[in-house]
Scaffold this active site. Sequence first.
Site, PDB file in Angstrom:
ATOM      1  N   VAL A   1       0.848  -1.179   0.000  1.00 20.18           N
ATOM      2  CA  VAL A   1       0.000   0.000   0.000  1.00 20.18           C
ATOM      3  C   VAL A   1       0.889   1.237   0.000  1.00 20.18           C
ATOM      4  O   VAL A   1       1.988   1.215   0.525  1.00 20.18           O
ATOM      5  CB  VAL A   1      -0.905  -0.016   1.247  1.00 20.18           C
ATOM      6  CG1 VAL A   1      -1.740   1.245   1.343  1.00 20.18           C
ATOM      7  CG2 VAL A   1      -1.800  -1.244   1.206  1.00 20.18           C
ATOM      8  N   GLY A   2       0.399   2.314  -0.604  1.00 17.56           N
ATOM      9  CA  GLY A   2       1.144   3.569  -0.554  1.00 17.56           C
ATOM     10  C   GLY A   2       1.486   4.083  -1.930  1.00 17.56           C
ATOM     11  O   GLY A   2       1.230   3.428  -2.941  1.00 17.56           O
TER      12      GLY A   2
ATOM     13  N   GLU B   1      -2.853  -8.452  -1.018  1.00 13.31           N
ATOM     14  CA  GLU B   1      -3.528  -8.219   0.243  1.00 13.31           C
ATOM     15  C   GLU B   1      -4.623  -7.174   0.021  1.00 13.31           C
ATOM     16  O   GLU B   1      -5.796  -7.434   0.219  1.00 13.31           O
ATOM     17  CB  GLU B   1      -2.465  -7.700   1.216  1.00 13.31           C
ATOM     18  CG  GLU B   1      -2.858  -7.561   2.619  1.00 13.31           C
ATOM     19  CD  GLU B   1      -1.636  -7.119   3.449  1.00 13.31           C
ATOM     20  OE1 GLU B   1      -0.961  -8.009   3.989  1.00 13.31           O
ATOM     21  OE2 GLU B   1      -1.358  -5.915   3.551  1.00 13.31           O
TER      22      GLU B   1
END
Lengths: 495, 495
Positions: B261-262, B286
């Site tokens: 994520v990010g 995920e």
Amino acid sequence: MSWIESKKCSAAEAAEMIVDGDVLGVSGFTLAGYPKEIPTALADRAQRLHDSGVPFKITLFSGASTGDSCDGALARAEAVSFRMPYQSNPALRKAINAGTIKYIDAHLGKMGHLVRTGAVPCPTIAIVEVTAILPDGRVCLSTSGGNSVTYLEMAPRIILELNTRLGDACVGIHDVALPELPPHARPLPIYSAADRVGDTFVQVDINKVVAIVESSRYDEVTQFVEPDDVSRNIGERILDFIRFEESRGRLPKGLAYQSGVGKVANAVLSAMAADDRLQQIDLYTEVIQEAVLPLLKNGKLGVASGTALTLSESTQKEFVANSSEWKKHLIIRQQEVSNSPDVIRRVGVISMNTALEMDIFGNVNSSLVSGSAMMNGIGGSADFARNCMLGFFMTPSVAKNGAISSVVPYVSHVDHPDHDTMIFVTEQGLADLRGLAAEDRARLIIRNCVHPDFREPLTDFLEYSLKHAKGVHMPLALSRAFEMHEKFLETGKML
Amino acid sequence: MSWIESKKCSAAEAAEMIVDGDVLGVSGFTLAGYPKEIPTALADRAQRLHDSGVPFKITLFSGASTGDSCDGALARAEAVSFRMPYQSNPALRKAINAGTIKYIDAHLGKMGHLVRTGAVPCPTIAIVEVTAILPDGRVCLSTSGGNSVTYLEMAPRIILELNTRLGDACVGIHDVALPELPPHARPLPIYSAADRVGDTFVQVDINKVVAIVESSRYDEVTQFVEPDDVSRNIGERILDFIRFEESRGRLPKGLAYQSGVGKVANAVLSAMAADDRLQQIDLYTEVIQEAVLPLLKNGKLGVASGTALTLSESTQKEFVANSSEWKKHLIIRQQEVSNSPDVIRRVGVISMNTALEMDIFGNVNSSLVSGSAMMNGIGGSADFARNCMLGFFMTPSVAKNGAISSVVPYVSHVDHPDHDTMIFVTEQGLADLRGLAAEDRARLIIRNCVHPDFREPLTDFLEYSLKHAKGVHMPLALSRAFEMHEKFLETGKML
């Protein structure tokens, strides 16, 4: 003359077939089932070449540690440029820490996968101890599985060291199977330690076999030593805790045990053998060591599955004499399978490994002294620690007559982050870290596991960190993280 | 009146059913599919109780991070005593680092297993956002799978937050399956990202449902931001390297991708969507984040399998409008399955995760600032890093306008030991660490990944360590390991 007879030669002749720069993929795991005559002859050859000014070095990939006639001889001859994934030989270790041998310490369950996926170089020659060679090219491996199947499959050339010491004792003990690689991977249907899914022999490509060398040398395993009081104490604490967990209904029946190598691990197995309340158990482990035998002999062992059968010379002879009976209880697998995360998770393993060093926050160091000097390696401890049902890390609370605390403010090298550890045990006591945040872990470890001499300095470190660390979540003041290690490096004592 | 109607009540009424000391098992993963009305009402209740001097705190277990109406509201009301296994809320983080909330950071793939095996307390009440409740007690989960099935099964009481914003968009998207526990465990037959093995609804025990609260609030996900130049640069380096590996025959076709994520992870996905040479791909990941949508929209996405569908409000609306088409390409699993080591190994995953901090020896810190202050948590990065076919850790080479180097002598906290890392990438370049011993890793990382401002101090540290460390194997001088961190803590700059 059969192809087998036609390939037979002396160890010296076989060693001549190995050239500078070769990548050797050898059999052997924790001093079991490694080639002996050929590495010794290769070391002699390297020495002669070096004496006449000719460079000669090889890369050595194995299952895990091999004996002195392999790792030791080659290291002393300065014949090794690169080694992986595990070792325990003093001469080899010295060269690694002097920087004359490059070494990569890898998860033992992953080594075969790294080779098969091209993450590390492919062996140019496989050298594998076998106990039988059939006319159709099938071979029976020796006292270890290791990565032998991978090396035999992937190396373009093969040298077999045909060892006669074991007779046909190893025939039938192996379970030769490896999972396919993605995207075609399927799980191996192993659901308990006793499940067999493969053949007992390995099919070898006859055209790749360049030499067969006969040998009758034994695995160079030292005699089993009875556990000392400290080790026995730790072993009993672990068994008590397991009983406690069972009584609370937190541990289902039917799990298997994994036990690391060394005197503390031996003590746990010895305590199990001596415990009348313990019913029959299975081991799903890495090394089936001598301390397993009392369990087998008194009828408490269901099946021990591992990748190595590590026995002293006298016990190797005992194995030969009793092999048909013992083999009912023993399975030797490839290490990608004995240490496979998915099989370990499915079978349900109670894991017990020795820590070189623990810290008050739950991190474990299995490999490096003072953060820089290699002892042996991480071995399979992480394969089991992360994937087990219940995991213990154990060590005596002090070393070097009390000069060193095994529990430190912060480990000098992290092999197992706190996410992967559950229970710490020393002869002082046991700390169940599950469900505890960092400060609570620290207080429990200091109270239960730390030697009395070191409780005050560790508490002082914790209190200082709670005041001065950037966050209280993990109260670790970086400025003092290694103060005990630095003191030791300066004075030889941590206090 | 049906049982469903009879259980309906206001969020405030439901909050009254929660008592001091309860262990809440809530749905939600990375700001997707968490309960919103009930936690907000619970925070109000806690505030009122605290105002009148009555203690009230709960333990909060989730899938992963939840939105501000849950984690934020409860933290601000000082209603949380203990939190696990992941969070990203500023108010909650502040309390964790102040020591007023205890926090355990756990592997996200293992959280459900810890609950199921009794390693952490069993939730006393499950609070789960659902999008449909059928008369027979089956429910349709929302935008995340998380640990909802585990909490619904194990908690003695259940509160459902029935969210109508999504209509029937989530019906059919879930694959509800969990492996059995040892000694009865069998592998789930998932061999590729697209494989479905379970039901689409979860059967709930009607007798355990104590309340149903209606809601129409959206997941509080911030709007997607287009990648900056640095992130784009990193994304392109990764894609170039993957192509290079494929050209060398070291990466088979048919592997799946995992993306953390990010903004850097978003940049990689954006680069994939923009790349004409890239054929259709699967994700076994995920979090299915907004950056996946361009791949879906331009026909490049086969299937994205994850445990959360994390979308901004406008994109949640777009999902509702296009759900029948999008759902052909999306599967939401329980996090024990999306992050399962054995499925990740079998499917064959190319893993890409963001590092908070890397060191020159190959260790990665994903979670702690200055070794003590929690940022978010390790998340699922270790589930993927250890079990992937090819793994990248990526980060911009500097932070805080160059005051901080993301590459340090030694990470201030080890989440991923060097055994578990393969490729480091910054906007400066890429370092393939596979097959390299420690000193060689250090030199390559300094040359390829470190910002020019920090190359000299890191080289100086390495040379000093080669001279002064106890062993050359891992040239880490403990006395200087954290010198850059300590400088930063003192001066606000690492140099």
